[in-house]
Design a protein around this motif. Structure first.
Motif, short mmCIF file in Angstrom:
data_model
loop_
_atom_site.label_atom_id
_atom_site.label_comp_id
_atom_site.label_asym_id
_atom_site.label_seq_id
_atom_site.Cartn_x
_atom_site.Cartn_y
_atom_site.Cartn_z
N SER A 30 0.83 -1.20 0.00
CA SER A 30 0.00 0.00 0.00
C SER A 30 0.87 1.26 0.00
O SER A 30 0.62 2.19 -0.77
N ASN A 31 1.89 1.30 0.85
CA ASN A 31 2.77 2.46 0.91
C ASN A 31 3.58 2.60 -0.38
O ASN A 31 3.81 3.71 -0.86
N LEU A 32 4.02 1.48 -0.94
CA LEU A 32 4.75 1.53 -2.20
C LEU A 32 3.84 2.05 -3.31
O LEU A 32 4.26 2.87 -4.13
N SER A 33 2.60 1.64 -3.31
CA SER A 33 1.63 2.10 -4.30
C SER A 33 1.41 3.61 -4.20
O SER A 33 1.30 4.30 -5.22
N ILE A 34 1.36 4.13 -3.01
CA ILE A 34 1.21 5.57 -2.79
C ILE A 34 2.37 6.32 -3.42
O ILE A 34 2.18 7.34 -4.09
N LEU A 35 3.59 5.79 -3.25
CA LEU A 35 4.76 6.41 -3.87
C LEU A 35 4.70 6.33 -5.39
O LEU A 35 4.91 7.31 -6.10
N LYS A 36 4.39 5.15 -5.91
CA LYS A 36 4.38 4.93 -7.35
C LYS A 36 3.32 5.76 -8.06
O LYS A 36 3.51 6.15 -9.22
N ASN A 37 2.22 6.05 -7.39
CA ASN A 37 1.10 6.75 -8.02
C ASN A 37 1.08 8.25 -7.71
O ASN A 37 0.05 8.90 -7.89
N ASN A 38 2.21 8.78 -7.25
CA ASN A 38 2.34 10.21 -6.96
C ASN A 38 1.31 10.72 -5.96
O ASN A 38 0.83 11.85 -6.07
N LYS A 39 0.95 9.89 -5.00
CA LYS A 39 -0.01 10.29 -3.97
C LYS A 39 0.68 10.69 -2.67
O LYS A 39 0.05 11.21 -1.77
N ALA A 40 1.99 10.45 -2.58
CA ALA A 40 2.73 10.74 -1.36
C ALA A 40 2.93 12.24 -1.19
O ALA A 40 3.19 12.95 -2.17
N LYS A 41 2.80 12.72 0.03
CA LYS A 41 3.04 14.13 0.33
C LYS A 41 4.49 14.35 0.75
O LYS A 41 4.99 15.47 0.71
N ALA A 42 5.16 13.27 1.16
CA ALA A 42 6.54 13.36 1.63
C ALA A 42 7.19 11.98 1.54
O ALA A 42 6.49 10.97 1.42
N ILE A 43 8.52 11.99 1.59
CA ILE A 43 9.27 10.73 1.65
C ILE A 43 10.46 10.95 2.58
O ILE A 43 11.11 12.01 2.52
N ARG A 44 10.71 10.00 3.43
CA ARG A 44 11.86 10.09 4.32
C ARG A 44 13.14 9.85 3.52
O ARG A 44 13.16 9.04 2.60
N PHE A 45 14.20 10.58 3.90
CA PHE A 45 15.48 10.36 3.24
C PHE A 45 15.95 8.92 3.42
O PHE A 45 16.55 8.34 2.51
N SER A 46 15.64 8.33 4.56
CA SER A 46 16.05 6.94 4.79
C SER A 46 15.34 6.00 3.82
O SER A 46 15.94 5.05 3.31
N THR A 47 14.07 6.27 3.52
CA THR A 47 13.33 5.46 2.55
C THR A 47 13.88 5.68 1.14
O THR A 47 14.10 4.73 0.40
N LEU A 48 14.14 6.93 0.79
CA LEU A 48 14.72 7.25 -0.51
C LEU A 48 16.08 6.57 -0.65
O LEU A 48 16.40 6.03 -1.71
N ASN A 49 16.87 6.58 0.40
CA ASN A 49 18.16 5.92 0.40
C ASN A 49 18.02 4.42 0.12
O ASN A 49 18.75 3.86 -0.71
#
Length: 79
Positions: A30-49
């Motif tokens: 679900s969280n990955l889908s939010i990222l993939k579909n441009n629905k995320a309001k923010a992303i942690r640098f640790s996740t981006l890393n």
């Protein structure tokens, strides 16, 4: 929003499924889908890393700035 997440494109290039990436990152589908579909309001640098590590890419491969059409109209600038 002016920041576009191109995670799905990078995943296709790297031939990695959503299930595999979610498992590597330790996040829910679900969280990955939010990222993939441009629905995320923010992303942690640790996740981006962790995404960059898993996909062997750079943050700029995943995140892209695109100026909003509304911002151009509201600026009052004339070409």
């Amino acid at each position: 929003m002016s920041i576009v997440v191109n995670l799905d494109l990078v995943m296709v290039k790297k031939k990695m499924s959503s299930t595999e990436l979610a498992n590597r990152l330790g996040i829910t589908m679900s969280n990955l889908s939010i990222l993939k579909n441009n629905k995320a309001k923010a992303i942690r640098f640790s996740t981006l890393n962790e995404i960059c590590k898993a996909l062997d890419c750079q943050p700029g491969d995943i995140l892209e700035y695109i100026e909003d059409a509304d911002a151009e109209e509201d600026s009052g600038e004339v070409d």
